[in-house]
Design an enzyme around this catalytic site. Structure first.
Site, short mmCIF file in Angstrom:
data_model
loop_
_atom_site.label_atom_id
_atom_site.label_comp_id
_atom_site.label_asym_id
_atom_site.label_seq_id
_atom_site.Cartn_x
_atom_site.Cartn_y
_atom_site.Cartn_z
N SER A 140 0.74 -1.17 0.03
CA SER A 140 -0.16 0.04 -0.02
C SER A 140 1.08 1.30 0.03
O SER A 140 1.87 1.29 -0.67
CB SER A 140 -1.01 -0.15 1.26
OG SER A 140 -1.93 0.91 1.11
N ASP A 163 -9.34 -3.33 -6.38
CA ASP A 163 -8.69 -2.33 -5.72
C ASP A 163 -8.94 -1.04 -6.55
O ASP A 163 -8.52 -0.82 -7.58
CB ASP A 163 -7.28 -2.62 -5.50
CG ASP A 163 -6.29 -1.41 -4.60
OD1 ASP A 163 -6.96 -0.45 -4.46
OD2 ASP A 163 -5.42 -2.03 -4.22
N HIS A 199 -8.35 -4.54 -1.54
CA HIS A 199 -7.25 -4.01 -1.17
C HIS A 199 -6.70 -4.86 0.32
O HIS A 199 -7.53 -4.99 1.15
CB HIS A 199 -7.42 -2.64 -0.87
CG HIS A 199 -5.85 -2.01 -0.78
ND1 HIS A 199 -5.28 -1.39 -1.64
CD2 HIS A 199 -5.38 -1.61 0.60
CE1 HIS A 199 -4.12 -0.69 -0.94
NE2 HIS A 199 -4.24 -0.56 0.17
#
Length: 291
Positions: free
Chosen positions: A133, A235, A265
């Site tokens: 991330s 995502d 995600h």
């Protein structure tokens, strides 16, 4: 956030789930330190550093998914120090952006200049930077700086593992529009986070010179031959992640793209999912493929 800012104790003499940990101080004046993770059984271990965003001066609680990855990879892993860059109350940042990039580079310098900080079995000539991330964003920028500043004598970055990298821009991409309201990384939530970080920036002006052009996407420097980028089909950030991988390839880098079309995600936090174990196996294979 402080309620969730838990810290476990290091285990320098008693391995936990096959991993021994110890704490190393880099700069006591700013409380900059890292936790070293050493698998109990290794063979030609790589040096492996991982970085996360919204950094704090303390390291995170070792998460189960990270312990799983550490056991699978023959690695010596010093994770990153993290300092907060979001606005606090009163509305002043505890640490100004881009302190997280600075800290990551300082840790690499420390490892290079202090060989006794790592076990003898650590292979300093094969260092992998990794993040998931926004941590992948940090790993990217630390890799750029490491390539542009010829300070490293022993520690050599040879690969970057970018898992669901957090990149964005003023444009709203097709995936962000289509997946508005997705868990964890909705467009609204992302915008608030980015605005908070940028508001804390110590130097609001653009960076100049070679580093500025590289960090803005002019080139990626040199010295890091292998890149692995992972993205998920559910995502909202996937279009930016695809562009990032394409940009690496256009820059002459060998970039491997791994995709999971039906995953959201951070799905890999759920170890019950077979795709979670598969992802860690693919990361292990990528590390082994870099000569």
């Amino acid at each position: 956030m402080s309620l969730l800012d838990l810290r476990s104790s290091a285990t320098p003499s008693a391995p936990y789930k096959g991993v021994t940990t110890s704490d190393v101080t880099v700069d006591q004046t700013r409380n900059l330190w890292f936790r070293l993770f050493v698998p109990s059984t290794t063979s030609s271990p790589r040096l492996f550093t991982r970085r996360r965003f919204l950094p704090r001066r303390r390291l995170q609680l070792p998460q189960p998914r990270l312990l799983r990855l550490r056991r699978r990879l023959p690695q010596i892993r010093p994770p990153n120090p993290r300092r907060r860059s979001l606005r606090q109350l009163p509305p002043l940042p505890e640490h100004g952006y881009p302190c997280q990039y600075d800290d990551g580079l300082d840790v690499l310098k420390f490892l290079d200049q202090n060989p006794d900080s790592l076990p003898d079995l650590a292979d300093r000539s094969r260092c992998f930077l990794a993040g998931d991330s926004a941590g992948a964003n940090i790993a990217h920028h630390v890799a750029v700086r490491a390539c542009l500043e010829p300070f490293l004598r022993v520690v050599k970055p040879v690969g970057l593992i970018s898992i669901q990298p957090f990149f964005g821009g003023e444009e709203r991409t097709e995936s962000e529009i289509r997946l508005e309201g997705a868990p964890l990384v909705s467009v609204t939530r992302n915008r608030l986070a980015v605005e908070g970080v940028l508001a804390s920036r110590v130097d609001p002006g653009p960076r100049g010179g070679e580093r500025g052009r590289a960090e803005r996407g002019g080139h990626y420097g040199s010295g890091v031959p292998g890149y692995g980028c992972v993205r998920w089909g559910l995502d909202p950030l996937q279009d930016w992640q695809r562009r990032y991988c394409e940009w690496l390839r256009k820059s002459g880098k060998e970039a491997k793209l791994i995709e999971y079309p039906s995953m959201v995600h951070a799905f890999y936090v759920f170890s019950e999912l077979p795709e979670s174990n598969q992802l860690f196996s693919q990361v292990k294979d990528f590390v082994a493929s870099i000569g």
